[in-house]
Scaffold this motif. Sequence first.
Motif, mmCIF file in Angstrom:
data_model
loop_
_atom_site.group_PDB
_atom_site.id
_atom_site.type_symbol
_atom_site.label_atom_id
_atom_site.label_comp_id
_atom_site.label_asym_id
_atom_site.label_seq_id
_atom_site.Cartn_x
_atom_site.Cartn_y
_atom_site.Cartn_z
ATOM 1 N N TRP A 157 18.343 32.762 9.413
ATOM 2 C CA TRP A 157 19.222 31.772 8.780
ATOM 3 C C TRP A 157 19.453 30.563 9.676
ATOM 4 O O TRP A 157 20.344 29.763 9.404
ATOM 5 C CB TRP A 157 20.555 32.419 8.397
ATOM 6 C CG TRP A 157 20.362 33.539 7.408
ATOM 7 C CD1 TRP A 157 20.556 34.867 7.628
ATOM 8 C CD2 TRP A 157 19.888 33.418 6.059
ATOM 9 N NE1 TRP A 157 20.250 35.587 6.512
ATOM 10 C CE2 TRP A 157 19.833 34.721 5.533
ATOM 11 C CE3 TRP A 157 19.502 32.339 5.263
ATOM 12 C CZ2 TRP A 157 19.410 34.972 4.222
ATOM 13 C CZ3 TRP A 157 19.078 32.587 3.968
ATOM 14 C CH2 TRP A 157 19.044 33.886 3.459
ATOM 15 N N LYS A 158 18.652 30.412 10.692
ATOM 16 C CA LYS A 158 18.802 29.273 11.595
ATOM 17 C C LYS A 158 18.622 27.955 10.829
ATOM 18 O O LYS A 158 17.651 27.774 10.087
ATOM 19 C CB LYS A 158 17.793 29.353 12.740
ATOM 20 C CG LYS A 158 17.978 28.248 13.788
ATOM 21 C CD LYS A 158 17.103 28.481 15.004
ATOM 22 C CE LYS A 158 17.266 27.358 16.019
ATOM 23 N NZ LYS A 158 18.661 27.217 16.485
ATOM 24 N N ASP A 159 19.569 27.061 11.028
ATOM 25 C CA ASP A 159 19.572 25.721 10.418
ATOM 26 C C ASP A 159 19.638 25.746 8.893
ATOM 27 O O ASP A 159 19.316 24.749 8.238
ATOM 28 C CB ASP A 159 18.332 24.921 10.843
ATOM 29 C CG ASP A 159 18.239 24.730 12.352
ATOM 30 O OD1 ASP A 159 19.303 24.578 12.982
ATOM 31 O OD2 ASP A 159 17.127 24.754 12.890
ATOM 32 N N LYS A 160 20.076 26.868 8.310
ATOM 33 C CA LYS A 160 20.092 26.984 6.851
ATOM 34 C C LYS A 160 21.493 27.167 6.267
ATOM 35 O O LYS A 160 21.630 27.283 5.045
ATOM 36 C CB LYS A 160 19.215 28.172 6.418
ATOM 37 C CG LYS A 160 17.736 27.997 6.710
ATOM 38 C CD LYS A 160 16.943 29.196 6.216
ATOM 39 C CE LYS A 160 15.442 29.012 6.469
ATOM 40 N NZ LYS A 160 14.675 30.178 5.971
ATOM 41 N N LYS A 194 27.478 28.693 15.502
ATOM 42 C CA LYS A 194 27.250 27.351 16.054
ATOM 43 C C LYS A 194 25.859 27.271 16.691
ATOM 44 O O LYS A 194 25.110 26.301 16.469
ATOM 45 C CB LYS A 194 28.338 27.035 17.085
ATOM 46 C CG LYS A 194 28.210 25.663 17.741
ATOM 47 C CD LYS A 194 28.600 24.556 16.804
ATOM 48 C CE LYS A 194 28.662 23.229 17.535
ATOM 49 N NZ LYS A 194 29.014 22.115 16.621
ATOM 50 N N ALA A 195 25.510 28.286 17.464
ATOM 51 C CA ALA A 195 24.211 28.288 18.140
ATOM 52 C C ALA A 195 23.052 28.401 17.157
ATOM 53 O O ALA A 195 21.932 27.985 17.462
ATOM 54 C CB ALA A 195 24.152 29.456 19.142
ATOM 55 N N ASN A 196 23.339 28.923 15.970
ATOM 56 C CA ASN A 196 22.286 29.102 14.971
ATOM 57 C C ASN A 196 22.105 27.863 14.096
ATOM 58 O O ASN A 196 21.414 27.911 13.073
ATOM 59 C CB ASN A 196 22.595 30.322 14.089
ATOM 60 C CG ASN A 196 21.346 31.064 13.652
ATOM 61 O OD1 ASN A 196 20.333 31.076 14.350
ATOM 62 N ND2 ASN A 196 21.415 31.697 12.487
ATOM 63 N N GLY A 197 22.727 26.757 14.507
ATOM 64 C CA GLY A 197 22.491 25.489 13.824
ATOM 65 C C GLY A 197 23.266 25.292 12.540
ATOM 66 O O GLY A 197 22.799 24.573 11.644
ATOM 67 N N VAL A 198 24.458 25.903 12.425
ATOM 68 C CA VAL A 198 25.271 25.714 11.222
ATOM 69 C C VAL A 198 25.584 24.232 11.044
ATOM 70 O O VAL A 198 25.806 23.505 12.014
ATOM 71 C CB VAL A 198 26.566 26.552 11.300
ATOM 72 C CG1 VAL A 198 27.490 26.047 12.396
ATOM 73 C CG2 VAL A 198 27.282 26.591 9.969
ATOM 74 N N LYS A 199 25.571 23.761 9.792
ATOM 75 C CA LYS A 199 25.789 22.343 9.495
ATOM 76 C C LYS A 199 27.194 22.128 8.944
ATOM 77 O O LYS A 199 27.603 22.821 8.003
ATOM 78 C CB LYS A 199 24.740 21.854 8.497
ATOM 79 C CG LYS A 199 23.318 21.980 9.020
ATOM 80 C CD LYS A 199 22.284 21.555 7.982
ATOM 81 C CE LYS A 199 20.862 21.740 8.518
ATOM 82 N NZ LYS A 199 19.841 21.353 7.513
ATOM 83 N N ALA A 200 27.907 21.176 9.526
ATOM 84 C CA ALA A 200 29.295 20.923 9.137
ATOM 85 C C ALA A 200 29.372 19.872 8.037
ATOM 86 O O ALA A 200 28.644 18.871 8.064
ATOM 87 C CB ALA A 200 30.110 20.473 10.339
ATOM 88 N N TYR A 201 30.281 20.101 7.070
ATOM 89 C CA TYR A 201 30.557 19.150 5.993
ATOM 90 C C TYR A 201 32.051 18.864 5.961
ATOM 91 O O TYR A 201 32.869 19.682 6.401
ATOM 92 C CB TYR A 201 30.069 19.704 4.649
ATOM 93 C CG TYR A 201 28.557 19.810 4.588
ATOM 94 C CD1 TYR A 201 27.789 18.775 4.057
ATOM 95 C CD2 TYR A 201 27.899 20.924 5.103
ATOM 96 C CE1 TYR A 201 26.400 18.851 4.034
ATOM 97 C CE2 TYR A 201 26.511 21.009 5.081
ATOM 98 C CZ TYR A 201 25.778 19.971 4.543
ATOM 99 O OH TYR A 201 24.399 20.044 4.530
ATOM 100 N N ALA A 206 31.550 18.494 -0.791
ATOM 101 C CA ALA A 206 30.342 17.965 -0.157
ATOM 102 C C ALA A 206 29.382 19.098 0.192
ATOM 103 O O ALA A 206 28.150 18.959 0.057
ATOM 104 C CB ALA A 206 30.713 17.173 1.095
ATOM 105 N N LEU A 207 29.911 20.222 0.620
ATOM 106 C CA LEU A 207 29.081 21.372 0.966
ATOM 107 C C LEU A 207 28.365 21.918 -0.263
ATOM 108 O O LEU A 207 27.151 22.179 -0.234
ATOM 109 C CB LEU A 207 29.949 22.460 1.609
ATOM 110 C CG LEU A 207 29.288 23.806 1.902
ATOM 111 C CD1 LEU A 207 28.047 23.638 2.751
ATOM 112 C CD2 LEU A 207 30.287 24.742 2.579
ATOM 113 N N LEU A 208 29.093 22.077 -1.373
ATOM 114 C CA LEU A 208 28.457 22.588 -2.586
ATOM 115 C C LEU A 208 27.389 21.620 -3.087
ATOM 116 O O LEU A 208 26.312 22.047 -3.533
ATOM 117 C CB LEU A 208 29.511 22.825 -3.669
ATOM 118 C CG LEU A 208 28.987 23.334 -5.013
ATOM 119 C CD1 LEU A 208 28.189 24.621 -4.850
ATOM 120 C CD2 LEU A 208 30.138 23.539 -5.990
#
Length: 339
Positions: A157-160, A194-201, A206-208
Amino acid sequence: MRYPLARFTSVFVLMVVLLPLGTACGVFGSDAGLVIYSGRNEGLVKPLLEKLEKAVDTKVEVRYGSSSELSAQLLEEGDKTKADLFLSQDAGALGALTKQGRLDKLPQATLDKVAASFRSSSGDWVGLSGRVRVLGYDPRQVTRPPNSVFDLVKPEWKDKVGYAPTNASFQAFVTGMRVLKGDDATREWLKGLKANGVKAYDDNLALLDAVDKGQVALGLLNHYYWYEKVAEKGANNVTAKLHYLPGGDPGALINVAGVGVLKGAKHRATAQKAVDFLLSRDAQTYFSDETKEYPLASGVKSTVPGLPPLESLKAPNVDLGKLDSLQQTLAMLREAGMV
């Protein structure tokens, strides 16, 4: 329409809690009538509170703000508060008042209208509507969503994954994880995410949208955002799907908006009538229609098409009143570099 929680500066917070919002003139709380502090947005609950005013046959004055800010204000005011009733967006804000003995006991007949898991274990507040934490996912990228939020730190799930770290519901979910799994496990999960590249909204809307457009494969959400989007655009025009996590996973937390009567309330009997009105079929259906949240009063069913029955969900077993340690959660999120 959903109104995202604002993040106020200290000066603006002071203005919010001191200005006589919801009143036509005069000093807030100075006239005879019912005084409500509301952590639910004015645009959402004003029509309902106008109905409440008629139901209790008493003038109602309302002060609006965020639930955490109003809870802190009530603790500061103590027994000198003008407030009779606290309407909170979040169980944790009510729990903070319970801890300091600032809420009055409710009659058992009122408490019995709501399942024990959605009311105070001390008997001094009840839930009015419920929201479920879910995973929103893009079916073009995800065929089998994970069954635990703990899986989101895995390499696959990295960056996903997306989230809204400043959102109050996300912070309540993290607080719930701390209560269920402890601070060490929660801190490790946050750092792994955080280390797995989670993206903040900025917020859940905005996330949905990002999940729906395929910009991120998974999003940590509340259920009602998806149902609101479907109601607005139609199911055929929404690509994103929802996954309800099984097995009492922390990511399946059901939090509630609730209400409590302040200890020493000047208008105690009227405040109790107001609580019972908010648990009435009329008020409960309003929450279901307007917010797509779950009604919590016994015998009232959701009006939202396709919404799974509340009793079918496998929420974690957590005392919602213990979600009051927001400052510790914020400190942990800052430590993890998320806020």
